[in-house]
Design an enzyme around this catalytic site. Structure first.
Site, PDB file in Angstrom:
ATOM      1  N   ASP A 128      47.897  46.341 -18.158  1.00  0.00           N
ATOM      2  CA  ASP A 128      46.646  46.315 -17.410  1.00  0.00           C
ATOM      3  C   ASP A 128      46.679  45.101 -16.490  1.00  0.00           C
ATOM      4  OD1 ASP A 128      45.760  48.688 -18.394  1.00  0.00           O
ATOM      5  OD2 ASP A 128      44.068  47.884 -19.512  1.00  0.00           O
ATOM      6  N   HIS A 171      51.644  47.931 -24.312  1.00  0.00           N
ATOM      7  CA  HIS A 171      50.266  47.655 -23.907  1.00  0.00           C
ATOM      8  C   HIS A 171      49.274  47.946 -25.025  1.00  0.00           C
ATOM      9  CE1 HIS A 171      46.653  47.164 -21.630  1.00  0.00           C
ATOM     10  NE2 HIS A 171      46.289  48.421 -21.844  1.00  0.00           N
ATOM     11  N   HIS A 180      39.159  48.988 -29.249  1.00  0.00           N
ATOM     12  CA  HIS A 180      39.877  50.264 -29.301  1.00  0.00           C
ATOM     13  C   HIS A 180      40.421  50.577 -30.693  1.00  0.00           C
ATOM     14  CE1 HIS A 180      40.258  49.360 -24.876  1.00  0.00           C
ATOM     15  NE2 HIS A 180      39.861  50.608 -24.844  1.00  0.00           N
TER      16      HIS A 180
END
Length: 323
Positions: free
Chosen positions: A74, A206, A215
């Site tokens: 990201d 990632h 998450h």
């Protein structure tokens, strides 16, 4: 221009043994030690304290005389780059990480936000001409003699990005048939790890395997990637995605799960709660991580946006242990 001791020529492309995993060499220090920083989820043109984190990274980078920086993906928000000429690259990278100590090679993987834009742009050698520090590939290996780093493209593993309909579009060029891509990548990773004789084995992706952040665990990676790491005695799995700092100890192996996704915007108070693994650190603010390796000891430190050490941990190995 990077300082002379960086020795750009030490970053040499060598013959590729595996279909997906291109291999590079980065020389360690004369005594065989290695120092580096890890940061993720950062590219916001300096906003959301990105510039403040970068300033502290510069200070710590100077103190440790770092060899390179790892980016856990990201890299550019919100939707990656629009192309190789997108000014976001310089505005979020070149003009933010300006400290002398950070003028070293940056090794980067793609995150899900990077896939929302022109993912191929971040892989293009043209960006290296704009800023010679930049090296981003889907999956690759860095050999430093004392340690090998295995970078894994985790975004294609996550089912939700392929859901129809989807609120976001993703650039899947270069992936081809998804299942074949994933199977080949896992096969090549397993082969590379089995053949590695490095003192330290470090895998970088990632998405988190284990996380108590926003998450949480990435179940697709728990199922498909984690068994390969445990079987091959990987020491550390480093990731971003959750905008926090975490250190979680596996209950099944010596593997340590290390989240460094706090390079800019963070989610205060957004955690799922403790899980069955050993949570050594959860910090829901901005910051980054440093790693110091030698033939016997690895030392990890997590820093907040003010440069204060939040958590320190070390792991020892016998000097002549066989992998």
């Amino acid at each position: 221009m990077a300082p002379l001791h960086y020795l750009f020529l030490s970053l040499c492309f060598v013959s590729c043994t595996f279909a997906q995993l291109k291999r590079f060499h980065h020389s360690s220090m004369e005594d065989g030690s290695l120092n580096f920083l890890v940061v993720g989820d950062w590219g916001r043109r300096g906003d959301y304290n990105q510039s403040d984190v970068a300033f502290q990274m510069g200070k710590i980078g100077n103190e440790l005389d770092i060899d390179f920086v790892l980016s856990t993906g990201d890299n550019f928000y919100d939707n990656g780059l629009t192309g190789v000429n997108d000014p976001t690259f310089e505005e979020s990278f070149t003009k933010v990480y300006t400290a002398t100590s950070l003028q070293k090679q940056w090794y980067s993987v793609l995150g899900n936000h990077d896939y929302r834009g022109d993912a191929e742009a971040q892989l293009d050698p043209i960006l290296r001409k704009i800023d010679g520090r930049w090296l981003c590939l889907r999956s690759f290996v860095i050999d430093t003699e004392i340690a090998e780093f295995f970078f894994v493209d985790t975004t294609p593993f996550v089912d939700q990005y392929f859901a129809i309909p989807n609120e976001h579009s993703y650039d899947w060029r270069g992936i081809g048939v998804r299942e074949k891509y994933m199977a080949n990548l896992l096969k090549d990773l397993d082969s590379a790890l089995r053949e590695s004789h490095a003192k330290w084995k470090i895998v970088v992706g990632h998405h988190a395997i284990r996380s108590v952040g926003h998450h949480g665990d990435t179940e697709e990676l728990v199922k498909r990637l984690l068994p390969i790491l445990e079987t091959n005695n990987v020491d550390f799995y480093m990731n971003g995605h959750d905008h926090c700092l975490e250190h979680i100890t596996s209950k099944n192996s010596p593997l340590q799960f290390l989240t460094s996704g706090a390079g800019s915007k963070a989610w205060r108070g957004d955690a799922k709660g403790w899980n069955e693994n050993g949570v050594q650190l959860f910090y829901d603010g901005q910051g980054f991580m440093s790693v110091q390796l030698n033939h016997m000891v690895a030392e990890l430190r997590f820093y907040n946006v003010f440069g204060r050490v939040l958590h320190k941990w070390h792991m020892s190995k016998p000097l002549h242990s066989a992998i």
